[in-house]
Design an enzyme around this catalytic site. Sequence first.
Site, PDB file in Angstrom:
ATOM      1  N   GLN A  35       0.947  -1.219  -0.148  1.00 26.34           N
ATOM      2  CA  GLN A  35      -0.145   0.271  -0.169  1.00 26.34           C
ATOM      3  C   GLN A  35       0.804   1.209  -0.050  1.00 26.34           C
ATOM      4  O   GLN A  35       2.003   1.233   0.232  1.00 26.34           O
ATOM      5  CB  GLN A  35      -1.021  -0.185   1.269  1.00 26.34           C
ATOM      6  CG  GLN A  35      -0.425  -0.354   2.476  1.00 26.34           C
ATOM      7  CD  GLN A  35      -1.222  -1.013   3.641  1.00 26.34           C
ATOM      8  OE1 GLN A  35      -2.498  -1.202   3.410  1.00 26.34           O
ATOM      9  NE2 GLN A  35      -0.726  -1.472   4.785  1.00 26.34           N
ATOM     10  N   ASP A 109       1.160  -7.706  11.446  1.00 19.76           N
ATOM     11  CA  ASP A 109       0.806  -6.862  10.515  1.00 19.76           C
ATOM     12  C   ASP A 109       1.300  -7.044   9.222  1.00 19.76           C
ATOM     13  O   ASP A 109       2.753  -7.453   9.217  1.00 19.76           O
ATOM     14  CB  ASP A 109       0.951  -5.256  10.831  1.00 19.76           C
ATOM     15  CG  ASP A 109       0.263  -4.438  10.006  1.00 19.76           C
ATOM     16  OD1 ASP A 109      -0.521  -3.530  10.660  1.00 19.76           O
ATOM     17  OD2 ASP A 109       0.504  -4.374   8.802  1.00 19.76           O
ATOM     18  N   ASP A 140       1.344 -12.312   6.904  1.00 15.54           N
ATOM     19  CA  ASP A 140       0.063 -12.341   6.385  1.00 15.54           C
ATOM     20  C   ASP A 140      -0.840 -12.879   7.734  1.00 15.54           C
ATOM     21  O   ASP A 140      -0.534 -14.159   8.240  1.00 15.54           O
ATOM     22  CB  ASP A 140      -0.114 -13.231   5.480  1.00 15.54           C
ATOM     23  CG  ASP A 140      -1.638 -13.429   4.793  1.00 15.54           C
ATOM     24  OD1 ASP A 140      -2.474 -12.639   5.562  1.00 15.54           O
ATOM     25  OD2 ASP A 140      -1.807 -14.286   3.957  1.00 15.54           O
ATOM     26  N   GLY A 141      -1.652 -11.901   8.227  1.00 18.84           N
ATOM     27  CA  GLY A 141      -2.590 -12.327   9.517  1.00 18.84           C
ATOM     28  C   GLY A 141      -3.631 -13.380   9.173  1.00 18.84           C
ATOM     29  O   GLY A 141      -3.920 -14.273   9.972  1.00 18.84           O
ATOM     30  N   ASP A 159      -7.258  -5.235  14.422  1.00 18.18           N
ATOM     31  CA  ASP A 159      -6.997  -4.115  14.122  1.00 18.18           C
ATOM     32  C   ASP A 159      -6.722  -3.564  12.785  1.00 18.18           C
ATOM     33  O   ASP A 159      -5.715  -3.430  12.475  1.00 18.18           O
ATOM     34  CB  ASP A 159      -6.341  -3.523  15.184  1.00 18.18           C
ATOM     35  CG  ASP A 159      -5.891  -1.942  15.139  1.00 18.18           C
ATOM     36  OD1 ASP A 159      -6.366  -1.215  14.515  1.00 18.18           O
ATOM     37  OD2 ASP A 159      -4.945  -1.525  15.871  1.00 18.18           O
ATOM     38  N   THR A 161      -7.411  -2.492   8.395  1.00 16.70           N
ATOM     39  CA  THR A 161      -7.983  -1.218   7.658  1.00 16.70           C
ATOM     40  C   THR A 161      -9.498  -1.642   6.966  1.00 16.70           C
ATOM     41  O   THR A 161      -9.882  -3.026   7.517  1.00 16.70           O
ATOM     42  CB  THR A 161      -7.125  -1.045   6.378  1.00 16.70           C
ATOM     43  OG1 THR A 161      -6.864  -2.330   5.758  1.00 16.70           O
ATOM     44  CG2 THR A 161      -5.829  -0.452   6.707  1.00 16.70           C
ATOM     45  N   ASP A 162      -9.942  -1.143   6.245  1.00 19.04           N
ATOM     46  CA  ASP A 162     -11.381  -1.345   5.911  1.00 19.04           C
ATOM     47  C   ASP A 162     -11.137  -2.672   4.970  1.00 19.04           C
ATOM     48  O   ASP A 162     -10.273  -2.995   4.444  1.00 19.04           O
ATOM     49  CB  ASP A 162     -12.005  -0.230   4.793  1.00 19.04           C
ATOM     50  CG  ASP A 162     -12.122   1.185   5.888  1.00 19.04           C
ATOM     51  OD1 ASP A 162     -12.163   1.012   7.011  1.00 19.04           O
ATOM     52  OD2 ASP A 162     -11.880   2.064   5.075  1.00 19.04           O
TER      53      ASP A 162
END
Lengths: 284, 284
Positions: A35, A109, A140-141, A159, A161-162
Amino acid sequence: MLKTDQWFTEIFAASGSVFGLEITKKLDEVQSPFQHIELFETTQFGNMMVIDSVIMLSTRDNFLYHEMLSHPVLFTHPNPQQVVIIGGGDCGTLREVLKHPIAQVTQIDIDEQVTRMAEKYFPELCASNNDPRATLKFADGIAFMRDAAPESLDVVIVDSTDPIGPGEGLFNRAFYESCLKALKPGGILVQQSESPLIHMPLLKAMREAMTDAGFAALQTLQFPQMVYPSGWWTCTLARKDAQFDGFRVEAAAQAPFNTEYYNAGIHQAAMALPNFVLREFGLK
Amino acid sequence: MLKTDQWFTEIFAASGSVFGLEITKKLDEVQSPFQHIELFETTQFGNMMVIDSVIMLSTRDNFLYHEMLSHPVLFTHPNPQQVVIIGGGDCGTLREVLKHPIAQVTQIDIDEQVTRMAEKYFPELCASNNDPRATLKFADGIAFMRDAAPESLDVVIVDSTDPIGPGEGLFNRAFYESCLKALKPGGILVQQSESPLIHMPLLKAMREAMTDAGFAALQTLQFPQMVYPSGWWTCTLARKDAQFDGFRVEAAAQAPFNTEYYNAGIHQAAMALPNFVLREFGLK
């Protein structure tokens, strides 16, 4: 009229609304493998992190979200010892979790750059990162939860992001099934669950997916969060094998640490849901 | 990037933030003797009223503010019969007040044009204006309260614009002294009291002025309100001669009318204050 070089504005398409903060300068930016991360200095909200054009947090108001994603779940579980945070790269939730007498917390994260930027521009949120009880993984969660040992965790905090981009796979039944398996009996998952005013379809879909995955009980909490769409946000707790029966009120009231928003009264208050939400949830 | 002809945006100088709604067209505008009133159609929030460039209300989210300015005070007073609304020209608060078995309510807004525009663009808020218990006056609320008969009122609701322009004189000790005199023993004043996150100095000044005027007890309630600065708002109740001791929980729980936000649990929740607010108020 807005002079666009003085403002960072985010348009919320789902609600036809826009929110922005006045900025003095761009502090930094980095394109990670996942990102685009930007840091701004604002005139009145301290520093601000923006990921893929979406405001993530500001110095001044992040306490609302971070406290509400951590303290309610930890004061609801009778004895939280093993905690996992999925996402949370800014480390604000981690800091709050470490205020509790837990044994171990692992933060996963996917994007190390979020944490590197937080260390630089939100150092206060990273102040507990070297606590011996804390492990920071950049991975990778979704895979982490899929591979987690069964019945090994007391609390999982999502917790993220969208539910678009890297966060997308954290909002569906398959992920919730992984979480359920990894939780001990009575364990609790909590996840940020968007705005009750403008994201009701998503909130309801999350709750349905949690129930479909096998969680025994749900509890959605509400709280203010200025920099997120509508300024009104929720998190949803999902418990394995057991109903919710309140929280550890005395422990919350006597918490030996400082918080800016959370207290026992606020916890109780966050559980109260408006009539239109109760109707949407089929609870009224 | 914002195309400014598609958006109505309001800059909040006090917080270096901006909020806006996407608009399809301007519906109307009028310059009254007091202020400039504009009506817009938005893409997702219904109609919106703007006064002197400040967003006053939208069809979709005004229920939050109107319910919280009326039901908590009316369920706190043991037997509200004589009610006055200062401001409130859009009639949304009036509609909520009239859901209660009060004897009489008088609304005094200085600007008749606000009500004329509300009748046209928010007809649902004006649906109870012909209730025989309701009187609408278009006059100066400050003078009205100064001239009100002593000990004639149970509840005074101040539903005003911000403390600049026509609303300015509604936020000081002299006005509160008028209200105190006009209230019966145990009577309650309630006033919108801005955002706890970004208007704390104003909120504290209001509370101090209420105390200085002689009110015996204060209670600040919090609630979400998307279109106001920070999306997080408050109202403050001030009681004459008596402390607050809860509210009529049973009556609120069994209210024989519909609300979208308010219920007994939400009332209780609204009274819970965050730690930083308690500290600012000297309560922690």
